[in-house]
Design a protein around this motif. Structure first.
Motif, PDB file in Angstrom:
ATOM      1  N   ASN A 174       0.816  -1.209   0.000  1.00 20.30           N
ATOM      2  CA  ASN A 174       0.000   0.000   0.000  1.00 20.30           C
ATOM      3  C   ASN A 174       0.850   1.259   0.000  1.00 20.30           C
ATOM      4  O   ASN A 174       0.413   2.320  -0.436  1.00 20.30           O
ATOM      5  N   TYR A 175       2.087   1.148   0.471  1.00 22.73           N
ATOM      6  CA  TYR A 175       2.996   2.291   0.487  1.00 22.73           C
ATOM      7  C   TYR A 175       3.581   2.552  -0.900  1.00 22.73           C
ATOM      8  O   TYR A 175       3.739   3.706  -1.313  1.00 22.73           O
ATOM      9  N   GLY A 182      -8.042   4.620 -11.584  1.00 22.27           N
ATOM     10  CA  GLY A 182      -8.368   3.207 -11.727  1.00 22.27           C
ATOM     11  C   GLY A 182      -7.248   2.349 -12.280  1.00 22.27           C
ATOM     12  O   GLY A 182      -7.440   1.151 -12.459  1.00 22.27           O
ATOM     13  N   VAL A 183      -6.086   2.938 -12.571  1.00 20.12           N
ATOM     14  CA  VAL A 183      -4.940   2.169 -13.065  1.00 20.12           C
ATOM     15  C   VAL A 183      -3.887   2.106 -11.961  1.00 20.12           C
ATOM     16  O   VAL A 183      -3.431   3.134 -11.463  1.00 20.12           O
ATOM     17  N   LEU A 184      -3.509   0.887 -11.568  1.00 17.59           N
ATOM     18  CA  LEU A 184      -2.546   0.699 -10.501  1.00 17.59           C
ATOM     19  C   LEU A 184      -1.140   0.957 -11.024  1.00 17.59           C
ATOM     20  O   LEU A 184      -0.738   0.415 -12.057  1.00 17.59           O
ATOM     21  N   GLY A 192       1.680   5.615  -1.630  1.00 14.21           N
ATOM     22  CA  GLY A 192       0.704   5.612  -2.720  1.00 14.21           C
ATOM     23  C   GLY A 192      -0.722   5.426  -2.242  1.00 14.21           C
ATOM     24  O   GLY A 192      -1.652   6.009  -2.775  1.00 14.21           O
ATOM     25  N   ASN A 193      -0.913   4.539  -1.213  1.00 16.16           N
ATOM     26  CA  ASN A 193      -2.212   4.345  -0.568  1.00 16.16           C
ATOM     27  C   ASN A 193      -3.300   3.947  -1.563  1.00 16.16           C
ATOM     28  O   ASN A 193      -4.394   4.490  -1.567  1.00 16.16           O
ATOM     29  N   SER A 213     -10.583  -4.280  -7.425  1.00 18.28           N
ATOM     30  CA  SER A 213     -11.154  -3.215  -8.242  1.00 18.28           C
ATOM     31  C   SER A 213     -10.742  -1.867  -7.686  1.00 18.28           C
ATOM     32  O   SER A 213     -10.648  -1.692  -6.460  1.00 18.28           O
ATOM     33  N   LEU A 214     -10.506  -0.904  -8.588  1.00 19.08           N
ATOM     34  CA  LEU A 214     -10.116   0.447  -8.212  1.00 19.08           C
ATOM     35  C   LEU A 214     -11.144   1.442  -8.725  1.00 19.08           C
ATOM     36  O   LEU A 214     -11.614   1.338  -9.868  1.00 19.08           O
ATOM     37  N   GLN A 215     -11.486   2.407  -7.885  1.00 17.40           N
ATOM     38  CA  GLN A 215     -12.490   3.393  -8.265  1.00 17.40           C
ATOM     39  C   GLN A 215     -11.877   4.464  -9.163  1.00 17.40           C
ATOM     40  O   GLN A 215     -10.790   4.975  -8.907  1.00 17.40           O
ATOM     41  N   ARG A 216     -12.605   4.811 -10.239  1.00 15.91           N
ATOM     42  CA  ARG A 216     -12.157   5.834 -11.176  1.00 15.91           C
ATOM     43  C   ARG A 216     -12.725   7.193 -10.764  1.00 15.91           C
ATOM     44  O   ARG A 216     -13.553   7.309  -9.864  1.00 15.91           O
TER      45      ARG A 216
END
Length: 434
Positions: A174-175, A182-184, A192-193, A213-216
């Motif tokens: 997570n750091y 939405g793109v890692l 970065g969190n 899943s990542l929120q856009r």
């Protein structure tokens, strides 16, 4: 609801300036060579393609897959110690699409009846680096067990050493990772969190795939998949993040620090911005941090930082060069800039800088008399280089068992920690770089 076509392969770049540049393209969870290559073909164990360079040109590139791949009881994988010679026990090998290698592999017992189908996603491990095909990976799972991902973003494992001893280690993903719409990506300025905008994050320990899943920005959700075996390596019982999976990792140097590595044991809270940097009436304008001119210079900075192998800074040092011009990277050095230690907020610090000529490329303030660990010094220097900012390393917690007495305690005298590339001359209280 996202579909399979919405899954975005996780990828990063070394810096935001080269976002669309194949020259400095690096992968998180994969090499993704097919993104910047065309006319991709496989024949007789060789992968060939036209690969784009940073200036837009296309170069012919070839990678000997038979040298880099091995068959382990019917499983075709990247060999950690080439040559792998997978073709000696595989048949009907062909490329499907642009990056999926398929065929039949024999199992250990041999015979046609023991042939099994295999497939290997080459995009997971092959990258276009400056118009050349390179293969890489950390493969931490091969010598680790009890692997898990915590809800707070830690990758944890029991990691085997060369002595067969197993050590518990953790890496704070997570750091180091962030989400950009939405793109890692690998965070240019940690922390970065990414978990702040993530949901349903799980780790499949059979494949080392981290999924979620990542929120856009528009509040929709995009699925991601991250191959942890690509960027994570077990170095003598310690999980290490590899920003450059295709570059050599010099685990034998500097107590296992290696080239361009980030140490999992470092507490992110111990690296802070300094509010008062230059004492003695010096102005900040006289000590600007110079950004790397290109990717080669950025790597050279990482290589000189990897030479730093001191765990602790003591008192009584004047302005001097602590790491001087190694043969393989001439011109680079690490200096103690100021004429001795100086106070900030009631504590004494040294100002340590990576320099070439008169230019400063990274600058870190290190507290006097604390055993910070050499990797924490290196990490702070790498962050300073990437952020273009002077950083201050805060003192460790008082409960840390590695610490000597506090810096104002009379017992905390000249107390250096001996290390690989330094020798101590007790009578002169000097350090000599070998």
């Amino acid at each position: 609801m996202s579909t399979a076509s919405d899954v975005v392969p996780v990828r990063i770049l070394a810096t935001s300036e080269c976002y669309n540049s194949p020259q400095c393209f690096q992968g998180v969870g994969g090499g993704f060579f097919s993104i910047y290559c065309r006319n991709i073909e496989y024949k007789d164990g060789k992968l060939s393609a036209l690969c784009q360079t940073s200036d837009g040109n296309w170069l012919s590139a070839t990678l000997d897959l038979n040298y880099h791949l091995e068959n382990v009881d019917g499983i075709v994988r990247v060999a950690t110690e080439p040559p792998g010679n997978f073709l000696a026990s595989c048949v009907d090998v062909a490329l499907e699409g642009m990056s999926m290698l398929k065929g039949r592999a024999s199992r250990a017992s041999g015979g046609d009846s023991n042939m099994v189908d295999f497939q290997l996603q080459l995009d997971d491990y092959v990258a276009n680096i400056g118009g050349k095909l390179k293969i890489g990976g950390g493969f931490f799972s091969r010598d680790s067990s009890q692997i898990r991902f915590t809800r707070h973003g830690w990758l944890e494992a029991l990691c085997r050493c060369s002595s067969n001893e197993s050590l518990t280690s953790s890496l704070h993903l997570n750091y180091y990772l962030e989400s950009i719409d939405g793109v890692l990506q690998f965070a240019d300025s940690p922390p970065g969190n990414f978990l702040a905008v993530a949901r349903n994050v799980t780790l499949d320990t059979s494949t080392m795939r981290l999924r979620g899943s990542l929120q856009r920005i528009d509040s929709s959700w995009r699925d991601f998949e991250l191959n942890l075996d690509y960027n994570v390596k077990n170095v003598e019982g310690r999980l290490v993040w590899l920003p450059y999976p295709h570059a050599p990792y010099y685990a034998h140097e500097n107590g296992g620090g290696g080239f361009g590595s980030y140490d999992a044991s470092d507490d992110p809270q111990l690296v802070e911005y300094a509010t008062s940097i230059w004492p003695h009436d010096l102005t900040g304008g006289d000590h600007r941090i110079t950004p790397p001119a290109n990717q080669t210079e950025k790597i050279d900075i990482a290589r000189i930082i990897a030479k730093w192998d001191l765990d602790l800074m003591d008192r009584g040092w004047k302005q001097c060069t602590l790491v001087s011009f190694p043969k393989e990277i001439p011109g680079w050095r690490i200096d103690n800039q100021e004429n001795g230690a100086f106070p900030i907020g009631g504590l004494w610090y040294y100002s340590i800088a990576v320099q070439k000529g008169r230019n400063v490329y990274a600058s870190v303030l290190a507290p006097v008399g604390y055993n910070l660990g050499r990797t924490r010094f290196r990490n702070a220097m790498l962050h300073s280089r990437d952020q273009g900012t002077v950083l201050r390393i805060a003192p460790p917690r008082l409960t840390d068992p590695r610490q000597p007495p506090p810096q104002f305690d009379p017992r905390c005298a000249q107390a250096w920690v001996s290390s690989l590339n330094w020798v101590i001359t007790t009578s002169l209280k000097r350090r000599i770089y070998l």
